[in-house]
Design a protein around this motif. Structure first.
Motif, PDB file in Angstrom:
ATOM      1  N   ALA A  52       0.812  -1.225   0.000  1.00  0.00           N
ATOM      2  CA  ALA A  52       0.000   0.000   0.000  1.00  0.00           C
ATOM      3  C   ALA A  52       0.845   1.275   0.000  1.00  0.00           C
ATOM      4  N   ASN A  53       2.159   1.168   0.221  1.00  0.00           N
ATOM      5  CA  ASN A  53       3.016   2.366   0.154  1.00  0.00           C
ATOM      6  C   ASN A  53       2.904   3.038  -1.213  1.00  0.00           C
ATOM      7  N   ALA A  54       2.749   2.239  -2.257  1.00  0.00           N
ATOM      8  CA  ALA A  54       2.707   2.776  -3.623  1.00  0.00           C
ATOM      9  C   ALA A  54       1.507   3.680  -3.862  1.00  0.00           C
ATOM     10  N   THR A  55       0.433   3.492  -3.099  1.00  0.00           N
ATOM     11  CA  THR A  55      -0.772   4.295  -3.309  1.00  0.00           C
ATOM     12  C   THR A  55      -1.084   5.218  -2.134  1.00  0.00           C
ATOM     13  N   ASP A  56      -0.234   5.240  -1.120  1.00  0.00           N
ATOM     14  CA  ASP A  56      -0.465   6.110   0.037  1.00  0.00           C
ATOM     15  C   ASP A  56      -0.426   7.574  -0.409  1.00  0.00           C
ATOM     16  N   PRO A  57      -1.490   8.353  -0.147  1.00  0.00           N
ATOM     17  CA  PRO A  57      -1.533   9.734  -0.639  1.00  0.00           C
ATOM     18  C   PRO A  57      -0.464  10.640  -0.028  1.00  0.00           C
ATOM     19  N   VAL A  58      -0.088  10.413   1.213  1.00  0.00           N
ATOM     20  CA  VAL A  58       0.949  11.248   1.840  1.00  0.00           C
ATOM     21  C   VAL A  58       2.313  10.897   1.263  1.00  0.00           C
ATOM     22  N   LEU A  59       2.623   9.634   1.191  1.00  0.00           N
ATOM     23  CA  LEU A  59       3.912   9.207   0.655  1.00  0.00           C
ATOM     24  C   LEU A  59       4.053   9.611  -0.814  1.00  0.00           C
ATOM     25  N   ARG A  60       2.962   9.524  -1.574  1.00  0.00           N
ATOM     26  CA  ARG A  60       2.992   9.954  -2.985  1.00  0.00           C
ATOM     27  C   ARG A  60       3.271  11.448  -3.108  1.00  0.00           C
ATOM     28  N   SER A  61       2.921  12.244  -2.085  1.00  0.00           N
ATOM     29  CA  SER A  61       3.130  13.688  -2.157  1.00  0.00           C
ATOM     30  C   SER A  61       4.591  14.092  -1.919  1.00  0.00           C
ATOM     31  N   VAL A  62       5.405  13.153  -1.469  1.00  0.00           N
ATOM     32  CA  VAL A  62       6.818  13.414  -1.173  1.00  0.00           C
ATOM     33  C   VAL A  62       7.645  13.180  -2.431  1.00  0.00           C
ATOM     34  N   ASP A  63       8.638  14.035  -2.663  1.00  0.00           N
ATOM     35  CA  ASP A  63       9.547  13.873  -3.789  1.00  0.00           C
ATOM     36  C   ASP A  63      10.081  12.438  -3.795  1.00  0.00           C
ATOM     37  N   PRO A  64       9.975  11.728  -4.921  1.00  0.00           N
ATOM     38  CA  PRO A  64      10.420  10.327  -4.968  1.00  0.00           C
ATOM     39  C   PRO A  64      11.856  10.114  -4.494  1.00  0.00           C
ATOM     40  N   SER A  65      12.723  11.092  -4.704  1.00  0.00           N
ATOM     41  CA  SER A  65      14.121  10.933  -4.286  1.00  0.00           C
ATOM     42  C   SER A  65      14.293  11.001  -2.765  1.00  0.00           C
ATOM     43  N   ARG A  66      13.236  11.399  -2.032  1.00  0.00           N
ATOM     44  CA  ARG A  66      13.344  11.534  -0.575  1.00  0.00           C
ATOM     45  C   ARG A  66      12.444  10.562   0.185  1.00  0.00           C
ATOM     46  N   ARG A  67      11.632   9.797  -0.524  1.00  0.00           N
ATOM     47  CA  ARG A  67      10.687   8.891   0.137  1.00  0.00           C
ATOM     48  C   ARG A  67      11.381   7.873   1.027  1.00  0.00           C
ATOM     49  N   ASP A  68      12.593   7.458   0.648  1.00  0.00           N
ATOM     50  CA  ASP A  68      13.285   6.447   1.444  1.00  0.00           C
ATOM     51  C   ASP A  68      13.603   6.926   2.857  1.00  0.00           C
ATOM     52  N   THR A  69      13.582   8.237   3.093  1.00  0.00           N
ATOM     53  CA  THR A  69      13.831   8.741   4.454  1.00  0.00           C
ATOM     54  C   THR A  69      12.649   8.482   5.378  1.00  0.00           C
ATOM     55  N   LEU A  70      11.537   8.004   4.825  1.00  0.00           N
ATOM     56  CA  LEU A  70      10.339   7.706   5.611  1.00  0.00           C
ATOM     57  C   LEU A  70      10.085   6.209   5.764  1.00  0.00           C
ATOM     58  N   VAL A  71      10.953   5.389   5.203  1.00  0.00           N
ATOM     59  CA  VAL A  71      10.744   3.948   5.224  1.00  0.00           C
ATOM     60  C   VAL A  71      11.777   3.289   6.133  1.00  0.00           C
ATOM     61  N   ALA A  72      11.284   2.528   7.108  1.00  0.00           N
ATOM     62  CA  ALA A  72      12.158   1.815   8.040  1.00  0.00           C
ATOM     63  C   ALA A  72      12.878   0.674   7.317  1.00  0.00           C
ATOM     64  N   ARG A  73      13.962   0.216   7.926  1.00  0.00           N
ATOM     65  CA  ARG A  73      14.696  -0.943   7.414  1.00  0.00           C
ATOM     66  C   ARG A  73      14.487  -2.116   8.365  1.00  0.00           C
ATOM     67  N   PRO A  74      14.355  -3.331   7.841  1.00  0.00           N
ATOM     68  CA  PRO A  74      14.217  -4.494   8.727  1.00  0.00           C
ATOM     69  C   PRO A  74      15.462  -4.661   9.601  1.00  0.00           C
ATOM     70  N   SER A  75      15.249  -5.150  10.809  1.00  0.00           N
ATOM     71  CA  SER A  75      16.362  -5.461  11.717  1.00  0.00           C
ATOM     72  C   SER A  75      16.049  -6.789  12.401  1.00  0.00           C
ATOM     73  N   ALA A  76      16.957  -7.259  13.219  1.00  0.00           N
ATOM     74  CA  ALA A  76      16.815  -8.573  13.848  1.00  0.00           C
ATOM     75  C   ALA A  76      15.549  -8.682  14.704  1.00  0.00           C
ATOM     76  N   ASP A  77      15.175  -7.611  15.394  1.00  0.00           N
ATOM     77  CA  ASP A  77      14.008  -7.693  16.287  1.00  0.00           C
ATOM     78  C   ASP A  77      12.903  -6.713  15.910  1.00  0.00           C
ATOM     79  N   GLY A  78      12.898  -6.271  14.650  1.00  0.00           N
ATOM     80  CA  GLY A  78      11.857  -5.352  14.201  1.00  0.00           C
ATOM     81  C   GLY A  78      12.325  -4.504  13.037  1.00  0.00           C
ATOM     82  N   TYR A  79      12.482  -3.198  13.313  1.00  0.00           N
ATOM     83  CA  TYR A  79      12.852  -2.253  12.262  1.00  0.00           C
ATOM     84  C   TYR A  79      13.818  -1.210  12.801  1.00  0.00           C
ATOM     85  N   GLN A  80      14.597  -0.642  11.898  1.00  0.00           N
ATOM     86  CA  GLN A  80      15.527   0.444  12.185  1.00  0.00           C
ATOM     87  C   GLN A  80      15.015   1.684  11.465  1.00  0.00           C
ATOM     88  N   PHE A  81      14.928   2.810  12.194  1.00  0.00           N
ATOM     89  CA  PHE A  81      14.506   4.062  11.574  1.00  0.00           C
ATOM     90  C   PHE A  81      15.321   5.201  12.166  1.00  0.00           C
TER      91      PHE A  81
END
Length: 189
Positions: A145-174
Motif C-alpha cells: 500500500a506504500n505505492a498508493t499512500d496519498p501522503v507518501l505519494r506527495s513526497v519527492d520520490p528521491s526523498r521517500r526512502d527517508t520515511l521507510v524503516a529498514r528491517p532489523s533482527a528484532d523489528g525495524y531500524q529508523f
C-alpha cells in the motif's frame, strides 16, 4: 494608560526533556511479550552527523485494525482489541542518540477523500535547539500500500526512502536526520 510590551521571544525545547518528560514505560506502546510485537530502534543525528543525545521521540499510531480509541477517528472511538495497546509511545535518546519503541504494526487508515493510507506511525521529535516539534512518519518496507499512500505519494520520490524503516533482527531500524544529507522528510502540521 498601560505600557505596551513586546512579544516574549520563543524558547527552545530542553535541555529538560530528561527531567520532566520521560516515562519509565513510555517506550512500550504494547507490553513486551505481546504477540506480533516488535521494536523500532533508531538514532537521531544533527546536521553534522553527530548523535543527538537529548531528544525525545513520541509515536502515535492506529491499532492493527487501523482504528483509534479517540473521538477524532471519523468511524468513532473504539478500544483496541489487543490487550495493553495504548497507541502512544515516548522514548528519550541515550548517550549515543539512540531511541527504541516497542509496538505493533498498525492497520491501514481511510482518508476523508476515500483513499487509504498505508500502515504507518506518526512521530514527533523534540530536542534542544528546536522551537517546535518536528513531525515525520515511519512506513514499512514490505508494504504494497506504500505505492498508493496519498501522503507518501506527495513526497519527492528521491526523498521517500527517508520515511521507510529498514528491517532489523528484532523489528525495524529508523534513523532520523534533522538536517543535511539524507535529511528526514518532516511535515508541517
Amino acid at each position: 494608560m498601560s505600557e505596551r510590551r513586546g512579544v516574549t521571544p520563543a524558547q527552545t525545547v530542553g535541555p529538560y526533556l530528561h527531567i520532566g518528560l520521560v516515562w519509565p514505560d513510555g517506550r512500550y506502546v504494547v507490553p513486551e511479550g505481546t504477540p506480533d510485537g516488535f521494536w523500532i530502534r533508531g538514532q537521531i543525528f544533527d546536521g553534522t552527523g553527530a548523535p543527538v543525545v537529548d531528544a525525545l521521540v513520541e509515536s502515535w499510531q492506529a491499532d492493527p485494525d487501523g482504528r483509534f480509541d479517540h473521538p477524532d477517528d471519523p468511524r468513532g472511538a473504539r478500544p483496541a482489541t489487543v490487550p495493553g495497546f495504548r497507541g502512544f509511545g515516548r522514548a528519550e535518546t541515550d548517550a549515543h542518540g539512540r531511541y527504541a519503541l516497542h509496538t505493533l504494526r498498525p492497520g491501514p487508515l481511510p482518508t476523508p477523500e476515500g483513499e487509504t493510507e498505508a500502515p504507518h506511525l506518526n512521530l514527533s521529535v523534540f530536542g534542544r535547539g528546536l522551537l517546535h516539534r518536528l513531525v515525520t512518519r515511519i512506513y514499512f518496507p514490505d508494504e504494497p500500500a506504500n505505492a498508493t499512500d496519498p501522503v507518501l505519494r506527495s513526497v519527492d520520490p528521491s526523498r521517500r526512502d527517508t520515511l521507510v524503516a529498514r528491517p532489523s533482527a528484532d523489528g525495524y531500524q529508523f534513523d532520523i536526520r534533522l538536517q543535511g544529507e539524507h535529511e528526514t522528510v518532516f511535515f508541517a502540521v
